[in-house]
Enzyme design. Structure first.
Site, mmCIF file in Angstrom:
data_model
loop_
_atom_site.group_PDB
_atom_site.id
_atom_site.type_symbol
_atom_site.label_atom_id
_atom_site.label_comp_id
_atom_site.label_asym_id
_atom_site.label_seq_id
_atom_site.Cartn_x
_atom_site.Cartn_y
_atom_site.Cartn_z
ATOM 1 N N ASP A 8 -39.264 -5.478 -25.419
ATOM 2 C CA ASP A 8 -39.203 -4.066 -25.841
ATOM 3 C C ASP A 8 -40.562 -3.390 -25.915
ATOM 4 O O ASP A 8 -41.594 -4.059 -26.414
ATOM 5 C CB ASP A 8 -38.441 -4.276 -27.215
ATOM 6 C CG ASP A 8 -37.078 -4.621 -27.419
ATOM 7 O OD1 ASP A 8 -36.552 -4.812 -26.192
ATOM 8 O OD2 ASP A 8 -36.649 -4.913 -28.481
ATOM 9 N N ASP A 130 -23.111 -2.456 -28.157
ATOM 10 C CA ASP A 130 -23.603 -3.212 -29.479
ATOM 11 C C ASP A 130 -22.389 -3.184 -30.376
ATOM 12 O O ASP A 130 -21.767 -2.048 -30.749
ATOM 13 C CB ASP A 130 -24.654 -2.341 -30.029
ATOM 14 C CG ASP A 130 -25.836 -2.270 -28.998
ATOM 15 O OD1 ASP A 130 -25.746 -3.181 -28.328
ATOM 16 O OD2 ASP A 130 -26.592 -1.403 -28.963
#
Length: 235
Positions: A8, A130
């Site tokens: 990330d 998600d």
């Protein structure tokens, strides 16, 4: 199984969030290019990159850096973060990215995601869903996990029969290093046999990976914090 080391990026630096919360972030000192080269040297073939700045503002922000990482050629890149249009996807592919990841659009703009799958081909688009498991049902969350759609994983996936890749994250497990939700992935593999599923969330050891039935797995925090050595992981 394909193992995707995850990186990330925030402000050009590798970072990991806990439970997707920006205020609970840990930055790492290794340069992004050096990290990818290290993973490649250990045997990785892919990496999963998330433009967290792009996620925040709703459009890709770190495009130039990601392009440099893609052109370095160490690994094939699957990239997420702020992708909201076909132009965003096209620019990533022009920069050398192999696969683009779309998440919230699967709920808010399924017509656009279908167009992306048609325009670029299902091998180049990864759906990212998600979920929070409530009363045994995986419900999809959107907008950086902040919004509950109230729609099940199964109903969202059914909108895209032509898709081939699904990145499935159990929000309750992400960043916690407590092991993955094996029951969720077993159910997903059974109910969505047309999709190559990437498990994400909770990986803390090599044993966690060995027990997964999925086609791929995302490994982030455990790698960055040294709980799993790259040489062991990709061996």
């Amino acid at each position: 199984m394909i193992i995707y080391p995850a990186m990330d990026l925030m402000g050009g630096r590798p970072v990991r969030l806990r439970q997707g919360q920006f205020e609970e972030s840990t930055f790492y000192h290794e340069a992004p290019a050096a990290a990818l080269a290290r993973f490649a040297a250990a045997g990785a073939s892919w990496a999963h990159i998330v433009d967290l700045d792009g996620t925040r503002v709703g459009e890709p922000v770190q495009h130039d850096l990601i392009g440099k990482l893609a052109r370095a050629g160490d690994l094939k890149l699957q990239v997420a973060g702020g992708i909201r249009s076909t132009d965003h996807v096209a620019r990533l592919f022009d920069a050398g990215v192999e696969r683009a990841v779309v998440g919230s659009l699967c709920v808010t703009r399924p017509d656009l995601v279908a167009a992306m799958l048609d325009s670029f081909g299902p091998d180049r688009i990864t759906l990212a869903l998600d979920v929070r498991v409530e009363n045994g049902t995986p419900l999809v969350a959107t907008h950086g996990w902040q919004a509950a759609s109230g729609i099940s994983l199964w109903d969202v996936a059914a909108r895209f029969p032509e898709a081939r890749h699904l990145l499935l994250t159990d929000i309750g497990k992400d960043g916690m290093l407590q092991g993955p939700n094996e029951a969720l992935y077993e159910q997903a593999v059974e109910q969505l046999p047309h999709l190559a599923i990437q498990a994400s969330g909770g990986i803390s050891s090599l044993g966690d990976i060995a027990d997964l039935p999925t086609d791929g797995v995302i490994v982030g925090k455990a790698l960055w914090e040294g709980r799993i050595a790259p040489e062991e992981l990709f061996a």
